[in-house]
Motif scaffolding. Structure first.
Motif, mmCIF file in Angstrom:
data_model
loop_
_atom_site.group_PDB
_atom_site.id
_atom_site.type_symbol
_atom_site.label_atom_id
_atom_site.label_comp_id
_atom_site.label_asym_id
_atom_site.label_seq_id
_atom_site.Cartn_x
_atom_site.Cartn_y
_atom_site.Cartn_z
ATOM 1 N N VAL A 1 3.744 15.256 -0.376
ATOM 2 C CA VAL A 1 3.612 14.120 -0.791
ATOM 3 C C VAL A 1 2.951 12.761 0.266
ATOM 4 N N ALA A 2 3.857 13.010 1.458
ATOM 5 C CA ALA A 2 3.317 12.007 2.446
ATOM 6 C C ALA A 2 2.015 12.341 2.761
ATOM 7 N N SER A 3 1.530 13.615 2.979
ATOM 8 C CA SER A 3 0.110 13.855 3.369
ATOM 9 C C SER A 3 -0.739 13.231 2.386
ATOM 10 N N THR A 4 -0.479 13.367 1.062
ATOM 11 C CA THR A 4 -1.369 12.868 -0.021
ATOM 12 C C THR A 4 -1.476 11.398 0.116
ATOM 13 N N ILE A 5 -0.488 10.562 0.366
ATOM 14 C CA ILE A 5 -0.631 9.190 0.318
ATOM 15 C C ILE A 5 -1.495 8.890 1.652
ATOM 16 N N ALA A 6 -1.172 9.602 2.906
ATOM 17 C CA ALA A 6 -1.852 9.142 4.012
ATOM 18 C C ALA A 6 -3.448 9.512 3.774
ATOM 19 N N ARG A 7 -3.843 10.340 3.074
ATOM 20 C CA ARG A 7 -5.449 10.683 2.835
ATOM 21 C C ARG A 7 -5.669 9.560 1.803
ATOM 22 N N ARG A 8 -4.940 9.153 0.847
ATOM 23 C CA ARG A 8 -5.455 8.034 0.031
ATOM 24 C C ARG A 8 -5.791 6.898 1.184
ATOM 25 N N ALA A 9 -4.885 6.550 1.975
ATOM 26 C CA ALA A 9 -4.877 5.599 2.712
ATOM 27 C C ALA A 9 -5.956 5.710 4.173
ATOM 28 N N VAL A 10 -6.392 6.967 4.168
ATOM 29 C CA VAL A 10 -7.310 7.271 5.229
ATOM 30 C C VAL A 10 -6.685 7.175 6.554
ATOM 31 N N VAL A 11 -5.281 7.579 6.715
ATOM 32 C CA VAL A 11 -4.742 7.465 7.901
ATOM 33 C C VAL A 11 -4.351 8.995 8.144
ATOM 34 N N PRO A 12 -3.931 9.312 9.340
ATOM 35 C CA PRO A 12 -3.140 10.712 9.636
ATOM 36 C C PRO A 12 -1.635 10.517 9.071
ATOM 37 N N PRO A 13 -1.432 11.584 8.478
ATOM 38 C CA PRO A 13 -0.014 11.649 8.114
ATOM 39 C C PRO A 13 1.319 11.592 8.994
ATOM 40 N N HIS A 14 0.893 11.984 10.379
ATOM 41 C CA HIS A 14 1.780 11.519 11.211
ATOM 42 C C HIS A 14 1.094 11.195 12.663
ATOM 43 N N ARG A 15 1.150 10.132 13.314
ATOM 44 C CA ARG A 15 0.756 9.984 14.763
ATOM 45 C C ARG A 15 1.496 10.435 15.486
ATOM 46 N N ASP A 16 0.818 11.172 16.577
ATOM 47 C CA ASP A 16 1.577 11.436 17.893
ATOM 48 C C ASP A 16 1.817 10.427 18.943
ATOM 49 N N GLY A 17 2.929 10.499 19.721
ATOM 50 C CA GLY A 17 2.864 9.558 20.597
ATOM 51 C C GLY A 17 3.679 8.381 20.276
ATOM 52 N N GLY A 18 3.459 7.320 21.108
ATOM 53 C CA GLY A 18 4.369 6.091 20.708
ATOM 54 C C GLY A 18 3.422 4.885 21.109
ATOM 55 N N GLN A 19 3.994 3.837 20.825
ATOM 56 C CA GLN A 19 3.484 2.415 21.198
ATOM 57 C C GLN A 19 3.035 2.296 22.451
ATOM 58 N N ALA A 20 3.760 2.846 23.531
ATOM 59 C CA ALA A 20 3.622 2.707 24.899
ATOM 60 C C ALA A 20 1.954 2.982 25.023
ATOM 61 N N GLN A 21 1.333 3.838 24.343
ATOM 62 C CA GLN A 21 -0.311 3.945 24.580
ATOM 63 C C GLN A 21 -0.922 2.630 24.067
ATOM 64 N N TYR A 22 -0.428 1.787 23.547
ATOM 65 C CA TYR A 22 -1.388 0.626 23.257
ATOM 66 C C TYR A 22 -0.821 -0.545 23.901
ATOM 67 N N ILE A 23 0.083 -0.504 24.761
ATOM 68 C CA ILE A 23 0.368 -1.596 25.899
ATOM 69 C C ILE A 23 -0.655 -1.723 26.699
ATOM 70 N N ALA A 24 -1.101 -3.293 26.878
ATOM 71 C CA ALA A 24 -2.181 -3.578 27.762
ATOM 72 C C ALA A 24 -1.766 -2.930 29.185
ATOM 73 N N ARG A 25 -2.619 -2.537 29.827
ATOM 74 C CA ARG A 25 -2.676 -1.950 31.137
ATOM 75 C C ARG A 25 -4.025 -1.785 31.675
ATOM 76 N N GLU B 1 0.664 -1.269 0.148
ATOM 77 C CA GLU B 1 -0.070 -0.156 0.006
ATOM 78 C C GLU B 1 1.034 1.138 0.152
ATOM 79 N N ALA B 2 1.985 1.391 0.597
ATOM 80 C CA ALA B 2 2.650 2.586 0.973
ATOM 81 C C ALA B 2 3.531 2.928 -0.278
ATOM 82 N N PHE B 3 4.125 1.839 -0.888
ATOM 83 C CA PHE B 3 5.357 1.857 -1.842
ATOM 84 C C PHE B 3 4.728 1.395 -3.281
ATOM 85 N N GLY B 4 3.875 0.447 -3.352
ATOM 86 C CA GLY B 4 3.592 -0.119 -4.619
ATOM 87 C C GLY B 4 2.255 0.449 -5.661
ATOM 88 N N LEU B 5 1.535 1.387 -4.873
ATOM 89 C CA LEU B 5 0.423 1.833 -5.594
ATOM 90 C C LEU B 5 0.799 2.798 -6.629
#
Length: 315
Positions: free
Chosen positions: A179-203, A24-28
């Protein structure tokens, strides 16, 4: 030379989701939206069917020799319990030695570790595997709390969707924020997510009666030039500054100051690329107040000055 050629290595046990992210990121083909078309291929040893981790096989048409010309060689998530073949490791080392980028997603970092490419570098992987990565490759510096790490020519993405964050980072470095923002919009994701994966660790879920900060974050994004100090934002959220700061980190994985700074820099990137406004005016428009403050924060986040960025990426 900008990024033009990408090869993704698939091995038996490859995770289809992470492989799909790289496709998705590099092949389309996004030339209709102004995104450069890359020469992209998935390759494997022997150009044969590859068994995925989900019980189906993929017919891969290219052998590992396809990676010899690539500017970026990427490894999606793969079985971490065993080293890749010597042929795969040789391809990764050769790519690094000729100056190409090498990238991993999730447990693909273990392949880079076996190739010796993490030694002396910061890196990351899925939060469930960071301790194991650090134990198996003690010469690497594993950073468990981030979504991706850019360590020179080696980029490592954390778990699953963080691979797309890492890919967007590569696009941003090579072709700019627009360009990065265009790709993000096509993929329907934010061009840059804030924070890190610590917010996804089970707790345990913290006790907090406050509503989600989503509406406030949207307002902040639309009003970057306003006073966005913690005290001001806390009043708007009807919280004490201490409670607001804690809630903000719980929901975003970062501090209010870091969130605001990064979004102001991102807004400045867009203006530097798309307009000829002077740096002083851009600084005021995105909330830094003056050119000196913009230069300080921009250089710290992006590694180059605003003027250098504009010379490289201006439309």
């Amino acid at each position: 030379m900008p990024l033009t050629d990408v090869a993704v290595i698939a091995v038996d046990g490859v995770a289809p989701f992470e492989l799909g992210l790289l496709c998705e990121a590099f092949g389309l083909d996004r030339r209709d939206h102004g995104v450069p078309l890359l020469d992209f291929a998935v390759c494997t040893e022997g150009a044969r069917p590859v068994r995925s981790s989900m019980g189906f096989s993929l017919q891969v048409e290219h052998g590992l020799d396809r990676a010899a010309s690539a500017d970026l060689v990427a490894v999606p998530a793969m079985p971490k319990g065993q080293a890749p073949s010597d042929a795969v490791l040789e391809v990764l080392v050769a790519a690094h030695d000729r100056g190409a980028r090498v990238m991993s997603v999730c447990s693909g970092a273990f392949a880079l570790g076996h190739a010796g490419l993490l030694d002396g570098r910061e890196c990351t992987t899925h939060w469930m595997y960071t301790d194991e990565l650090a134990h198996r490759f003690p010469a690497a510096t594993v950073v468990p709390e981030v979504l991706y790490v850019d360590s020179g020519p080696v980029v490592t993405g954390a778990g699953s969707a963080a691979g797309l964050d890492a890919a967007l980072h590569v696009w941003r470095q090579e072709y700019g924020a627009a360009v990065a923002s265009t790709i993000a919009r096509r993929a329907v994701v934010p061009p840059h997510r804030d924070g890190g994966q610590a917010q996804y660790i089970a707790r345990a879920v913290p006790e907090c009666a406050a509503d989600t900060l989503g509406p406030l974050l949207s307002w902040m994004q639309e009003n970057l030039a306003d006073d966005l100090a913690v005290e001001t934002l806390a009043r708007r959220a009807h919280m004490s500054p201490r409670t607001f700061a804690r809630r903000f980190r719980d929901e975003t994985g970062t501090t209010p100051h870091q969130w605001v700074t990064r979004h102001r820099v991102a807004a400045a990137e867009e203006l530097l690329e798309r307009t000829d406004q002077p740096v002083e005016r851009i600084a005021a428009e995105v909330g830094f107040g003056n050119a000196a403050a913009l230069r300080h924060h921009f250089t710290r986040v992006r590694g180059v000055s605003p003027q250098s960025y504009r010379r490289q990426f201006a439309c």
